[in-house]
Enzyme design. Structure first.
Site, PDB file in Angstrom:
ATOM      1  N   HIS A  59       0.824  -1.218   0.000  1.00 48.54           N
ATOM      2  CA  HIS A  59       0.000   0.000   0.000  1.00 48.54           C
ATOM      3  C   HIS A  59       0.856   1.265   0.000  1.00 48.54           C
ATOM      4  O   HIS A  59       0.480   2.275   0.599  1.00 48.54           O
ATOM      5  CB  HIS A  59      -0.922   0.040   1.220  1.00 48.54           C
ATOM      6  CG  HIS A  59      -1.938  -1.051   1.265  1.00 48.54           C
ATOM      7  ND1 HIS A  59      -2.133  -1.944   0.249  1.00 48.54           N
ATOM      8  CD2 HIS A  59      -2.834  -1.385   2.240  1.00 48.54           C
ATOM      9  CE1 HIS A  59      -3.102  -2.788   0.587  1.00 48.54           C
ATOM     10  NE2 HIS A  59      -3.545  -2.481   1.774  1.00 48.54           N
ATOM     11  N   ASP A  96      -6.078  -6.926  12.045  1.00 50.27           N
ATOM     12  CA  ASP A  96      -4.913  -6.079  11.766  1.00 50.27           C
ATOM     13  C   ASP A  96      -4.320  -5.449  13.023  1.00 50.27           C
ATOM     14  O   ASP A  96      -3.158  -5.022  13.016  1.00 50.27           O
ATOM     15  CB  ASP A  96      -5.289  -4.973  10.776  1.00 50.27           C
ATOM     16  CG  ASP A  96      -5.232  -5.463   9.327  1.00 50.27           C
ATOM     17  OD1 ASP A  96      -4.459  -6.389   9.050  1.00 50.27           O
ATOM     18  OD2 ASP A  96      -5.962  -4.912   8.488  1.00 50.27           O
ATOM     19  N   GLU A 105     -10.350  -7.206   3.220  1.00 47.20           N
ATOM     20  CA  GLU A 105      -9.228  -6.798   2.376  1.00 47.20           C
ATOM     21  C   GLU A 105      -8.503  -8.043   1.850  1.00 47.20           C
ATOM     22  O   GLU A 105      -8.351  -9.041   2.554  1.00 47.20           O
ATOM     23  CB  GLU A 105      -8.277  -5.903   3.172  1.00 47.20           C
ATOM     24  CG  GLU A 105      -7.332  -5.108   2.321  1.00 47.20           C
ATOM     25  CD  GLU A 105      -6.577  -4.056   3.117  1.00 47.20           C
ATOM     26  OE1 GLU A 105      -5.850  -3.270   2.489  1.00 47.20           O
ATOM     27  OE2 GLU A 105      -6.708  -4.018   4.356  1.00 47.20           O
ATOM     28  N   ASP A 107      -5.572  -9.153   1.270  1.00 45.52           N
ATOM     29  CA  ASP A 107      -4.452  -9.853   1.894  1.00 45.52           C
ATOM     30  C   ASP A 107      -4.956 -10.833   2.954  1.00 45.52           C
ATOM     31  O   ASP A 107      -4.199 -11.690   3.409  1.00 45.52           O
ATOM     32  CB  ASP A 107      -3.437  -8.881   2.483  1.00 45.52           C
ATOM     33  CG  ASP A 107      -4.046  -7.854   3.419  1.00 45.52           C
ATOM     34  OD1 ASP A 107      -5.177  -7.417   3.168  1.00 45.52           O
ATOM     35  OD2 ASP A 107      -3.375  -7.461   4.396  1.00 45.52           O
ATOM     36  N   TYR A 124       3.752  -0.326  11.380  1.00 46.91           N
ATOM     37  CA  TYR A 124       2.457  -0.767  10.865  1.00 46.91           C
ATOM     38  C   TYR A 124       1.355   0.184  11.325  1.00 46.91           C
ATOM     39  O   TYR A 124       0.511   0.610  10.524  1.00 46.91           O
ATOM     40  CB  TYR A 124       2.175  -2.188  11.348  1.00 46.91           C
ATOM     41  CG  TYR A 124       0.955  -2.790  10.706  1.00 46.91           C
ATOM     42  CD1 TYR A 124       1.063  -3.557   9.555  1.00 46.91           C
ATOM     43  CD2 TYR A 124      -0.310  -2.586  11.239  1.00 46.91           C
ATOM     44  CE1 TYR A 124      -0.056  -4.094   8.944  1.00 46.91           C
ATOM     45  CE2 TYR A 124      -1.435  -3.114  10.640  1.00 46.91           C
ATOM     46  CZ  TYR A 124      -1.297  -3.867   9.496  1.00 46.91           C
ATOM     47  OH  TYR A 124      -2.411  -4.384   8.899  1.00 46.91           O
ATOM     48  N   HIS A 171      -9.004  -1.071  10.126  1.00 43.84           N
ATOM     49  CA  HIS A 171      -9.011   0.201   9.419  1.00 43.84           C
ATOM     50  C   HIS A 171      -9.975   0.226   8.217  1.00 43.84           C
ATOM     51  O   HIS A 171      -9.893   1.126   7.373  1.00 43.84           O
ATOM     52  CB  HIS A 171      -7.592   0.537   8.928  1.00 43.84           C
ATOM     53  CG  HIS A 171      -7.050  -0.523   7.987  1.00 43.84           C
ATOM     54  ND1 HIS A 171      -6.613  -0.225   6.721  1.00 43.84           N
ATOM     55  CD2 HIS A 171      -6.909  -1.864   8.112  1.00 43.84           C
ATOM     56  CE1 HIS A 171      -6.192  -1.323   6.122  1.00 43.84           C
ATOM     57  NE2 HIS A 171      -6.366  -2.320   6.946  1.00 43.84           N
ATOM     58  N   HIS A 188     -11.876  -9.651   8.195  1.00 43.47           N
ATOM     59  CA  HIS A 188     -11.572  -8.462   7.387  1.00 43.47           C
ATOM     60  C   HIS A 188     -11.548  -8.862   5.922  1.00 43.47           C
ATOM     61  O   HIS A 188     -10.941  -9.875   5.561  1.00 43.47           O
ATOM     62  CB  HIS A 188     -10.212  -7.917   7.835  1.00 43.47           C
ATOM     63  CG  HIS A 188      -9.746  -6.681   7.139  1.00 43.47           C
ATOM     64  ND1 HIS A 188     -10.594  -5.803   6.516  1.00 43.47           N
ATOM     65  CD2 HIS A 188      -8.496  -6.177   6.973  1.00 43.47           C
ATOM     66  CE1 HIS A 188      -9.881  -4.799   6.008  1.00 43.47           C
ATOM     67  NE2 HIS A 188      -8.615  -5.019   6.262  1.00 43.47           N
ATOM     68  N   HIS A 200      -1.085 -10.321  10.693  1.00 45.54           N
ATOM     69  CA  HIS A 200       0.252 -10.164  10.111  1.00 45.54           C
ATOM     70  C   HIS A 200       1.289 -10.292  11.220  1.00 45.54           C
ATOM     71  O   HIS A 200       1.118  -9.748  12.315  1.00 45.54           O
ATOM     72  CB  HIS A 200       0.429  -8.791   9.463  1.00 45.54           C
ATOM     73  CG  HIS A 200      -0.437  -8.536   8.271  1.00 45.54           C
ATOM     74  ND1 HIS A 200      -0.256  -9.181   7.064  1.00 45.54           N
ATOM     75  CD2 HIS A 200      -1.482  -7.698   8.090  1.00 45.54           C
ATOM     76  CE1 HIS A 200      -1.156  -8.744   6.199  1.00 45.54           C
ATOM     77  NE2 HIS A 200      -1.920  -7.856   6.791  1.00 45.54           N
TER      78      HIS A 200
END
Length: 386
Positions: A24, A163, A80, A82, A191, A144, A78, A222
């Site tokens: 990102h 996250d 997203e 990833d 992060y 987020h 989440h 992560h």
């Protein structure tokens, strides 16, 4: 590929991306992991998946524990990609599985993948029985993305934190007592600064919502899993989410012929005289995501650029655009730079600071090359206002 048991019948089955160097727009010099967890109970439950290109590695680890077709629940904390990138692969292997997610999560998955999967939509306070164990859900919107949520297993006191508390950090070690803590915390700070920073209000609410939980392990999406240094990472998140700043200054600049660089050093000397913790960066040489990490707990941001054409140096413009997107609150700022025949630099810098709501306490501009007298005057003026 080897899975790792993190608690009795609970396995890490994620992917390690040793080669990732940009995520990102922020530099990930240490790579990353995409963490997924499989729970073996009466109901076989998968928590999150991995980025699509890591699907083979993920499925290899998963298959070492259980036949993927036997999965009953897929918890998507989440949407997203990833985290959800391998969901289509799992649902092909386990077409009767139910996806457990929040309302925004269902909406996001439908919009991403255009599939009519089985959904169980949950909200804060809802629970899911797996047999001997339970998952309790807390939605954490805008930490987020709107769909964010965390899952808590009271029987094992594990928080699957999505996250939050994560780091972009590739390693074969899975736990915080197996890897240097200073590096884990450094990457956790980076992060937060480059991903979560704009959502401090929401992050502090999420901390409050999970405060009452007894947690013995934090398993993020992560990086490293926390099982020993939970107090250390919680204290960091408490500080960052509540925007507690240090007596610290970040100075970032680009210089064409060295004049603005001389001015940056005068700024440095002024703050040095006042006892500030100092960080100074040449934007030609330092990645903006590393500078952003230092801004996270800094009281002052000072930015310098000469005039270039009718604006500022491209590196400075890119940096300030990035800062503006991450929206640091309650910062004070100083802007400076030299110019030749057009004094446009300070005006453009002021516009960036005003949009970012950084309070400008001093602006300083010099025509062409600053003299020693110019620099001493600049230093004294800054000392007088900080």
């Amino acid at each position: 590929m080897k899975s790792i048991e993190i608690a009795k019948d609970i396995f890490w089955v994620g992917g390690i991306d040793w080669s990732l160097r940009n995520f990102h727009g922020y530099k990930t010099q240490r790579g990353s992991t995409y963490n997924a967890y499989i729970i073996i109970d009466e109901k076989i439950t998968l928590i999150d998946t991995v980025k699509d290109y890591m699907s083979d590695e993920f499925l290899s680890r998963l298959s070492s524990v259980i036949d993927p077709s036997k999965i009953d629940y897929v918890v998507v904390n989440h949407v997203e990609m990833d985290h959800s990138g391998a969901v289509p692969h799992i649902m092909e292997l386990a077409p009767n599985a139910t996806i457990v997610t929040c309302a925004s999560g269902e909406k996001g998955l439908r919009e991403h993948y255009k599939k009519d999967w089985n959904f169980n939509v949950v909200k804060t306070g809802d629970s899911l029985s797996l047999g001997k164990r339970t998952l309790n859900f807390v939605t954490t919107p805008m930490v987020h993305w709107p769909d964010n949520m965390v899952s808590y297993m009271p029987e094992e006191k594990i928080l699957f934190s999505n996250d939050a508390f994560g780091q972009h950090l590739a390693s074969s070690e899975r736990f915080d007592d197996e890897f240097p803590l200073d590096i884990i915390l450094e990457e956790a700070k980076k992060y937060y600064a480059n991903i979560v920073f704009p959502y401090g209000t929401q992050a502090s609410k999420a901390l409050d919502d999970t405060q009452s939980l007894e947690i013995k392990m934090i398993a993020p999406s992560h990086g490293i899993i926390w099982r020993k240094n939970l107090a250390a990472i919680h204290d960091c998140y408490d500080k960052w989410a509540h925007n507690r700043l240090e007596k610290k200054v970040v100075i970032a600049y680009d210089s064409m012929w060295g004049s603005t660089e001389k001015m940056a050093k005068a700024v440095y000397k002024a703050f040095e005289q006042k006892g500030y913790k100092l960080r100074i960066f040449d934007l030609k040489l330092t990645d903006i995501s590393d500078i952003m990490t230092e801004i996270l707990d800094a009281e002052y941001l000072c930015v310098g650029s000469p005039t270039l054409n009718s604006g500022i140096m491209p590196n400075v413009a890119a940096f300030l655009t990035y800062v503006q997107g991450l929206a640091p609150k309650n910062r004070k700022g100083i802007i400076f730079g030299s110019y030749g025949w057009a004094q446009r630099n300070v005006k453009v810098l002021e516009e960036y600071f005003e949009k970012t709501k950084i309070q400008i306490v001093h602006s300083h501009v010099v025509n062409y090359i600053p003299t020693e007298e110019n620099l001493l005057e600049m230093q004294k003026k800054i000392e007088d206002v900080i």
